[in-house]
Design a protein around this motif. Structure first.
Motif, mmCIF file in Angstrom:
data_model
loop_
_atom_site.group_PDB
_atom_site.id
_atom_site.type_symbol
_atom_site.label_atom_id
_atom_site.label_comp_id
_atom_site.label_asym_id
_atom_site.label_seq_id
_atom_site.Cartn_x
_atom_site.Cartn_y
_atom_site.Cartn_z
ATOM 1 N N ILE A 74 -4.894 6.860 -21.838
ATOM 2 C CA ILE A 74 -5.048 7.469 -20.514
ATOM 3 C C ILE A 74 -6.015 6.663 -19.650
ATOM 4 C CG2 ILE A 74 -5.950 9.507 -19.323
ATOM 5 C CD1 ILE A 74 -4.798 11.118 -21.777
ATOM 6 N N ALA A 75 -7.188 6.316 -20.203
ATOM 7 C CA ALA A 75 -8.151 5.522 -19.424
ATOM 8 C C ALA A 75 -7.567 4.155 -19.079
ATOM 9 C CB ALA A 75 -9.457 5.363 -20.203
ATOM 10 N N GLY A 76 -6.859 3.537 -20.029
ATOM 11 C CA GLY A 76 -6.241 2.237 -19.761
ATOM 12 C C GLY A 76 -5.105 2.327 -18.767
ATOM 13 N N GLY A 77 -4.279 3.362 -18.871
ATOM 14 C CA GLY A 77 -3.174 3.543 -17.923
ATOM 15 C C GLY A 77 -3.664 3.769 -16.507
ATOM 16 N N ILE A 78 -4.704 4.586 -16.370
ATOM 17 C CA ILE A 78 -5.290 4.819 -15.050
ATOM 18 C C ILE A 78 -5.826 3.519 -14.474
ATOM 19 C CG2 ILE A 78 -7.242 5.911 -13.855
ATOM 20 C CD1 ILE A 78 -6.824 8.333 -15.721
ATOM 21 N N LEU A 79 -6.514 2.750 -15.298
ATOM 22 C CA LEU A 79 -7.101 1.491 -14.839
ATOM 23 C C LEU A 79 -6.030 0.514 -14.353
ATOM 24 C CD1 LEU A 79 -9.623 -0.202 -14.479
ATOM 25 C CD2 LEU A 79 -9.439 -0.886 -16.878
ATOM 26 N N THR A 85 -2.655 -0.683 -7.270
ATOM 27 C CA THR A 85 -2.666 -0.082 -5.930
ATOM 28 C C THR A 85 -3.868 -0.522 -5.098
ATOM 29 O OG1 THR A 85 -3.789 1.889 -6.819
ATOM 30 C CG2 THR A 85 -1.380 1.958 -6.667
ATOM 31 N N MET A 86 -5.025 -0.699 -5.746
ATOM 32 C CA MET A 86 -6.245 -0.998 -5.008
ATOM 33 C C MET A 86 -6.267 -2.425 -4.459
ATOM 34 S SD MET A 86 -9.391 0.799 -7.045
ATOM 35 C CE MET A 86 -9.128 -0.292 -8.457
ATOM 36 N N ALA A 89 -4.106 -2.894 -1.310
ATOM 37 C CA ALA A 89 -4.656 -2.082 -0.224
ATOM 38 C C ALA A 89 -5.948 -2.697 0.312
ATOM 39 C CB ALA A 89 -4.907 -0.658 -0.714
ATOM 40 N N ALA A 90 -6.850 -3.097 -0.594
ATOM 41 C CA ALA A 90 -8.117 -3.697 -0.168
ATOM 42 C C ALA A 90 -7.883 -5.017 0.558
ATOM 43 C CB ALA A 90 -9.017 -3.911 -1.384
ATOM 44 N N TYR A 91 -6.929 -5.796 0.094
ATOM 45 C CA TYR A 91 -6.617 -7.078 0.745
ATOM 46 C C TYR A 91 -6.080 -6.841 2.159
ATOM 47 C CZ TYR A 91 -4.479 -11.650 1.558
ATOM 48 O OH TYR A 91 -4.126 -12.866 2.092
ATOM 49 N N ALA A 92 -5.208 -5.848 2.294
ATOM 50 C CA ALA A 92 -4.649 -5.546 3.619
ATOM 51 C C ALA A 92 -5.743 -5.076 4.574
ATOM 52 C CB ALA A 92 -3.556 -4.485 3.494
ATOM 53 N N PHE A 93 -6.625 -4.185 4.120
ATOM 54 C CA PHE A 93 -7.698 -3.678 4.990
ATOM 55 C C PHE A 93 -8.719 -4.761 5.324
ATOM 56 C CE2 PHE A 93 -6.724 0.724 3.248
ATOM 57 C CZ PHE A 93 -6.224 1.199 4.447
ATOM 58 N N ALA A 94 -8.923 -5.707 4.414
ATOM 59 C CA ALA A 94 -9.943 -6.735 4.630
ATOM 60 C C ALA A 94 -9.449 -7.874 5.510
ATOM 61 C CB ALA A 94 -10.407 -7.294 3.286
ATOM 62 N N ARG A 95 -8.156 -8.227 5.437
ATOM 63 C CA ARG A 95 -7.685 -9.469 6.054
ATOM 64 C C ARG A 95 -6.613 -9.300 7.112
ATOM 65 N NH1 ARG A 95 -11.524 -13.048 5.886
ATOM 66 N NH2 ARG A 95 -12.481 -13.142 3.827
ATOM 67 N N PHE A 96 -6.169 -8.090 7.382
ATOM 68 C CA PHE A 96 -5.124 -7.900 8.388
ATOM 69 C C PHE A 96 -5.565 -6.848 9.392
ATOM 70 C CE2 PHE A 96 -2.740 -9.451 4.700
ATOM 71 C CZ PHE A 96 -2.016 -10.487 5.286
ATOM 72 N N GLN A 97 -5.253 -7.116 10.627
ATOM 73 C CA GLN A 97 -5.476 -6.150 11.689
ATOM 74 C C GLN A 97 -4.103 -5.647 12.149
ATOM 75 O OE1 GLN A 97 -8.361 -4.903 12.809
ATOM 76 N NE2 GLN A 97 -9.522 -6.172 11.354
ATOM 77 N N SER A 146 -7.981 4.631 -6.246
ATOM 78 C CA SER A 146 -9.385 5.015 -6.131
ATOM 79 C C SER A 146 -9.926 4.581 -4.774
ATOM 80 C CB SER A 146 -10.202 4.366 -7.251
ATOM 81 O OG SER A 146 -11.590 4.452 -6.989
ATOM 82 N N ALA A 147 -10.385 5.547 -3.993
ATOM 83 C CA ALA A 147 -10.949 5.230 -2.675
ATOM 84 C C ALA A 147 -12.204 4.372 -2.817
ATOM 85 C CB ALA A 147 -11.260 6.520 -1.923
ATOM 86 N N PHE A 148 -13.039 4.701 -3.797
ATOM 87 C CA PHE A 148 -14.249 3.901 -4.023
ATOM 88 C C PHE A 148 -13.889 2.467 -4.382
ATOM 89 C CE2 PHE A 148 -17.210 2.139 -7.201
ATOM 90 C CZ PHE A 148 -18.345 2.034 -6.415
ATOM 91 N N GLY A 149 -12.863 2.301 -5.215
ATOM 92 C CA GLY A 149 -12.441 0.961 -5.594
ATOM 93 C C GLY A 149 -11.916 0.164 -4.412
ATOM 94 N N ILE A 150 -11.121 0.811 -3.564
ATOM 95 C CA ILE A 150 -10.607 0.139 -2.365
ATOM 96 C C ILE A 150 -11.759 -0.282 -1.463
ATOM 97 C CG2 ILE A 150 -9.277 0.476 -0.242
ATOM 98 C CD1 ILE A 150 -7.403 2.292 -1.847
#
Length: 272
Positions: A74-79, A85-86, A89-97, A146-150
């Motif tokens: 479960i912990a590995g699957g979540i990770l 997903t993160m 998403a983080a790349y899009a928010f950081a480098r695209f407007q 994970s919002a914190f991860g993003i």
């Protein structure tokens, strides 16, 4: 004056170490005691005759190998799902407007303020309608991102110089390749930090597995440890502490190998 400040700083750090280390030391001490020794007052820190068989008894008090496998799965699957997903998403928010990017990122941040216990009922009902109760997938899907991860990963991606990305694009590198070959290696400390926090959080999670399971099929170590009191019939604190030490050891091992990356993530990338 500087000497006094250094001394006070050292005393403060030692105080913090004691605050966090004493409960752990007490857990180790209790796990090696006999049951009568756990009842002695004032308590004794060093057992007269260490009871190593407490760990065997704790392990044999239930299907702990099954619980351990479930926790890893479960912990590995979540990770894995969170990374899938993160990172995009983080790349899009950081480098695209793009239109609405600020609003969307705001929605992501708002989810950090909503306790999971507040929304567990609709999530539970939805998963129940999908027949995912008592399944590993039912324990994994609600935490697929994970919002914190993003947020932390976005901050790390923003530290990468724009010139490097433009140079990669001039070489006709596609965005997925830039993300995989350039951004991820440079954000390695942040990724390891996010992975560690996620692993610890879901390895120790008690609430959601308790809500989502009614049998032993997908139950995890925290639930297995909670059942020891039912199995033994009395408060066998030495066995409970031995079981908790079994639960904590994997976390300590992971943290030992990841500690340098955690320091780098916060020192060099920072949370701005």
């Amino acid at each position: 004056m500087n000497g006094i400040l250094k001394a006070l700083n050292m005393i403060g750090m030692l105080g913090l170490v004691l605050i966090f280390a004493l409960p752990f030391a007490w857990m180790i001490s209790t796990s090696l005691k006999t049951l009568p020794e756990t009842m002695i007052f004032p308590p004794e820190w060093i057992p007269n005759d260490p009871q190593w068989q407490n760990f065997i008894q704790a392990w044999n008090s239930g299907p702990f190998l099954h619980y351990f496998f479930n926790s890893v799965l479960i912990a590995g699957g979540i990770l894995i799902l969170q990374m899938l997903t993160m990172i995009p998403a983080a790349y899009a928010f950081a480098r695209f407007q793009f239109p609405g990017s600020g609003i969307l990122f705001g929605f992501v941040m708002v989810t950090l303020m909503i306790p999971s216990q507040l929304i567990f009922l609709p999530v539970y009902l939805q998963l129940s309608s999908w027949h995912l109760l008592n399944t590993h997938m039912g324990l994994i899907l609600p935490f697929a991102s994970s919002a914190f991860g993003i947020f932390l990963l976005r901050q790390s991606f923003k530290q990468v110089p724009e010139e490097l990305i433009e140079a990669a694009r001039l070489d006709k590198a596609k965005e997925w390749k830039i993300m995989w070959k350039l951004m991820i290696p440079m954000a390695r400390p942040a990724l390891i930090t996010i992975a560690l926090f996620s692993f610890i959080s879901h390895w120790n999670d008690y609430f959601w597995p308790l809500v989502m399971t009614t049998n032993e099929t997908a139950r995890t170590l925290p639930l297995g440890i909670a059942k020891i009191r039912e199995t033994e019939g009395v408060a066998t604190w030495n066995i409970l502490m031995a079981a908790n030490l079994i639960l904590v050891v994997p976390i300590l091992i992971v943290f030992f190998f990841a500690q340098r990356s955690i320091i780098k993530a916060f020192v060099y990338n920072g949370v701005k």
